[in-house]
Design an enzyme around this catalytic site. Structure first.
Site, PDB file in Angstrom:
ATOM      1  N   ASN A   1      -5.156  12.506   0.119  1.00 47.69           N
ATOM      2  CA  ASN A   1      -4.288  11.716   0.830  1.00 47.69           C
ATOM      3  C   ASN A   1      -5.219  10.761   1.847  1.00 47.69           C
ATOM      4  OD1 ASN A   1      -1.599  10.783   1.512  1.00 47.69           O
ATOM      5  ND2 ASN A   1      -1.875  11.895   3.448  1.00 47.69           N
ATOM      6  N   LYS A   2      -4.633  10.138   2.621  1.00 47.43           N
ATOM      7  CA  LYS A   2      -5.244   9.420   3.791  1.00 47.43           C
ATOM      8  C   LYS A   2      -6.260  10.116   4.578  1.00 47.43           C
ATOM      9  CE  LYS A   2      -4.940   6.088   4.361  1.00 47.43           C
ATOM     10  NZ  LYS A   2      -5.914   5.038   3.534  1.00 47.43           N
TER      11      LYS A   2
ATOM     12  N   ASP B   1      -1.849  10.898  -2.479  1.00 48.66           N
ATOM     13  CA  ASP B   1      -2.191   9.823  -3.363  1.00 48.66           C
ATOM     14  C   ASP B   1      -2.604  10.287  -4.707  1.00 48.66           C
ATOM     15  OD1 ASP B   1      -3.001   8.677  -0.449  1.00 48.66           O
ATOM     16  OD2 ASP B   1      -2.678   7.249  -1.881  1.00 48.66           O
TER      17      ASP B   1
ATOM     18  N   ARG C   1       0.752  -1.187   0.162  1.00 43.43           N
ATOM     19  CA  ARG C   1      -0.168  -0.015  -0.021  1.00 43.43           C
ATOM     20  C   ARG C   1       0.858   1.225  -0.045  1.00 43.43           C
ATOM     21  NH1 ARG C   1       2.488   2.071   3.639  1.00 43.43           N
ATOM     22  NH2 ARG C   1       0.762   3.659   3.672  1.00 43.43           N
ATOM     23  N   GLY C   2       0.216   2.437   0.016  1.00 40.82           N
ATOM     24  CA  GLY C   2       0.934   3.811  -0.442  1.00 40.82           C
ATOM     25  C   GLY C   2       1.039   3.992  -1.628  1.00 40.82           C
ATOM     26  N   ALA C   3       0.719   5.028  -2.293  1.00 38.71           N
ATOM     27  CA  ALA C   3       0.617   5.398  -3.883  1.00 38.71           C
ATOM     28  C   ALA C   3       1.754   4.939  -4.782  1.00 38.71           C
ATOM     29  CB  ALA C   3       0.354   6.629  -3.872  1.00 38.71           C
TER      30      ALA C   3
ATOM     31  N   ARG D   1      -7.661  -0.360  -6.896  1.00 40.12           N
ATOM     32  CA  ARG D   1      -7.763   0.787  -5.775  1.00 40.12           C
ATOM     33  C   ARG D   1      -7.677   2.002  -6.634  1.00 40.12           C
ATOM     34  NH1 ARG D   1      -4.283   1.160  -0.574  1.00 40.12           N
ATOM     35  NH2 ARG D   1      -6.171   2.085   0.053  1.00 40.12           N
TER      36      ARG D   1
ATOM     37  N   GLN E   1      -1.897   2.733   9.650  1.00 36.11           N
ATOM     38  CA  GLN E   1      -0.701   2.727   9.184  1.00 36.11           C
ATOM     39  C   GLN E   1       0.201   3.649   9.912  1.00 36.11           C
ATOM     40  OE1 GLN E   1      -3.706   3.465   7.793  1.00 36.11           O
ATOM     41  NE2 GLN E   1      -3.789   2.739   5.526  1.00 36.11           N
TER      42      GLN E   1
HETATM   43  O1  MRU Z   1      -4.626   3.324   2.058  1.00 34.42           O
HETATM   44  P1  MRU Z   1      -3.164   3.464   1.993  1.00 34.42           P
HETATM   45  O2  MRU Z   1      -2.184   3.154   3.051  1.00 34.42           O
HETATM   46  O3  MRU Z   1      -2.513   3.024   0.782  1.00 34.42           O
HETATM   47  O4  MRU Z   1      -2.784   5.151   1.928  1.00 34.42           O
HETATM   48  C1  MRU Z   1      -1.514   5.689   1.867  1.00 34.42           C
HETATM   49  C2  MRU Z   1      -1.542   7.028   2.010  1.00 34.42           C
HETATM   50  O5  MRU Z   1      -2.509   7.727   2.146  1.00 34.42           O
HETATM   51  C3  MRU Z   1      -0.054   7.561   2.023  1.00 34.42           C
HETATM   52  O6  MRU Z   1      -0.032   8.820   2.701  1.00 34.42           O
HETATM   53  C4  MRU Z   1      -0.001   8.089   0.443  1.00 34.42           C
HETATM   54  O7  MRU Z   1      -0.199   7.082  -0.532  1.00 34.42           O
HETATM   55  C5  MRU Z   1       1.152   8.490   0.170  1.00 34.42           C
HETATM   56  S1  MRU Z   1       2.581   7.290   0.407  1.00 34.42           S
HETATM   57  C6  MRU Z   1       4.066   7.934   0.012  1.00 34.42           C
END
Ligand code: MRU
Length: 346
Positions: free
Chosen positions: A254-255, A244, A53-55, A96, A203
């Site tokens: 973002n999250k 994201d 996970r994470g963009a 996603r 996270q």
């Molecule tokens: O749902 P996730 O864990 O994929 O969400 C991740 C985030 O929101 C991060 O802040 C974002 O992807 C940036 S990661 C460098």
């Protein structure tokens, strides 16, 4: 877990022995487990279920997924191979919706395939793997560069608040928001990182606190609801988060919970920075209002671990992301430098 070289930072996604390797992030911090993937369908499943996970990390994993699809294909003509790749790209894209890095990486892979008409099929397959490796390497380089640019914004003895995990685990390595913190820490400028636990998937507590602890970065974990009172007491010097998807006007998805921090930052005069590579900027979106926001399983909110914390029948709204308007963002830190409003990423 791949220790990536000289300064021993982590990578959650790499290629080894003809397989894609992923750290299973669902198990951290209790267990460190690497999983091997040989089929694109399983990579898609890993993205959907948050193994990775994470963009940026999602984009890199998906690129390797396309490389795997080429290896899986039994096609004997370019058209048949391209059909198999298109099916994989479609399947990986459906995992996603919010992080644009996923679609950006898939499009790069698609373009490499399209530019390979007339090339022997085994060479096409090799080219796709090379491209996936390049996407991974470029992400690490971008994060290192944006870390350096971002560290210059961090004052001495900084108390920095971050949300979710935008660290090595969310990228090919080094991290974005946590990359800035990592670089500032290496320069001796970080007094403390306030780590939001980041309900409901945690996270922050599971991954960011784990990364900080592993590297000796001084940090304190807080429940998400604590941020306001910390800012009211003057205990936060800056906020830095990842992204994201960033629209061309600077609006940033973002999250979930990021927008609340930006509002708090404005009220308390705490600068709010977004750190992200250019692969997170969506050139097709003029503003954030059309960014698709993923909604996740209600069970994530009704439970904490195995413990049920709400009636099983209570309706739940569980958006995974929110959009912070550009007007609340002090600056956007990228590998090409620090951008300030009005944004012009061209
Ligand atoms: O749902 P996730 O864990 O994929 O969400 C991740 C985030 O929101 C991060 O802040 C974002 O992807 C940036 S990661 C460098």
């Amino acid at each position: 877990m791949k220790p990536d070289n000289s300064d021993n930072f982590l990578s959650p996604v790499w290629w080894a022995d003809d397989r894609l390797m992923l750290v299973d992030q669902r198990l951290l911090p209790a267990e460190e487990l690497d999983r091997a993937y040989g089929r694109w369908e399983d990579v898609a499943d890993a993205i959907r279920t948050l193994v990775v996970r994470g963009a940026p990390a999602i984009g890199v994993a998906a690129a390797f997924g396309v490389a795997l699809a080429a290896r899986q294909s039994r096609a004997t003509t370019f058209d048949a191979l391209f059909g198999d790749l298109e099916a994989a790209i479609k399947g990986l894209a459906a995992t996603r919706p919010t992080a644009v890095n996923l679609f950006w990486a898939l499009e790069r892979m698609r373009r490499v395939a399209l530019a390979s008409v007339g090339v022997p099929l085994d060479r096409v397959t090799a080219r796709l793997l090379t491209e996936a490796q390049a996407i991974r390497d470029e992400d690490i380089a971008a994060n290192r560069a944006l870390g350096t640019h971002g560290a210059a914004l961090v004052p001495a003895n900084a108390r920095i608040l971050t949300h979710c995990n935008a660290g090595a685990l969310a990228t090919a390595g080094f991290g974005t928001a946590l990359g800035v913190i990592r670089a500032a820490h290496a320069q001796g400028r970080v007094d403390r990182v306030w780590v939001d636990e980041t309900r409901p998937v945690m996270q922050g507590s599971r991954l960011t606190a784990w990364e900080c602890a592993r590297e000796g970065i001084p940090h304190t974990l807080i429940a998400d609801v604590v941020a306001a009172s910390l800012m009211a007491r003057g205990q936060v010097d800056l906020i830095v988060t990842g992204a994201d998807r960033i629209a061309t006007n600077g609006d940033t998805a973002n999250k979930i919970g990021t927008y609340a921090l930006a509002v708090l930052g404005r009220h308390h005069r705490v600068p709010f920075y977004v750190a992200a590579p250019f692969s997170t900027i969506d050139p097709a979106l003029a503003s954030g209002e059309h960014i698709p926001i993923e909604e996740r399983d209600p069970a994530e909110v009704r439970r904490v671990g195995a413990q049920q914390t709400a009636p099983a029948t209570s309706p739940v709204f569980n958006p995974a992301f929110d959009v912070t308007p550009a007007a609340l963002i002090t600056a956007i830190i990228t590998e090409r430098g620090v951008f300030r409003p009005p944004y012009d990423f061209a």
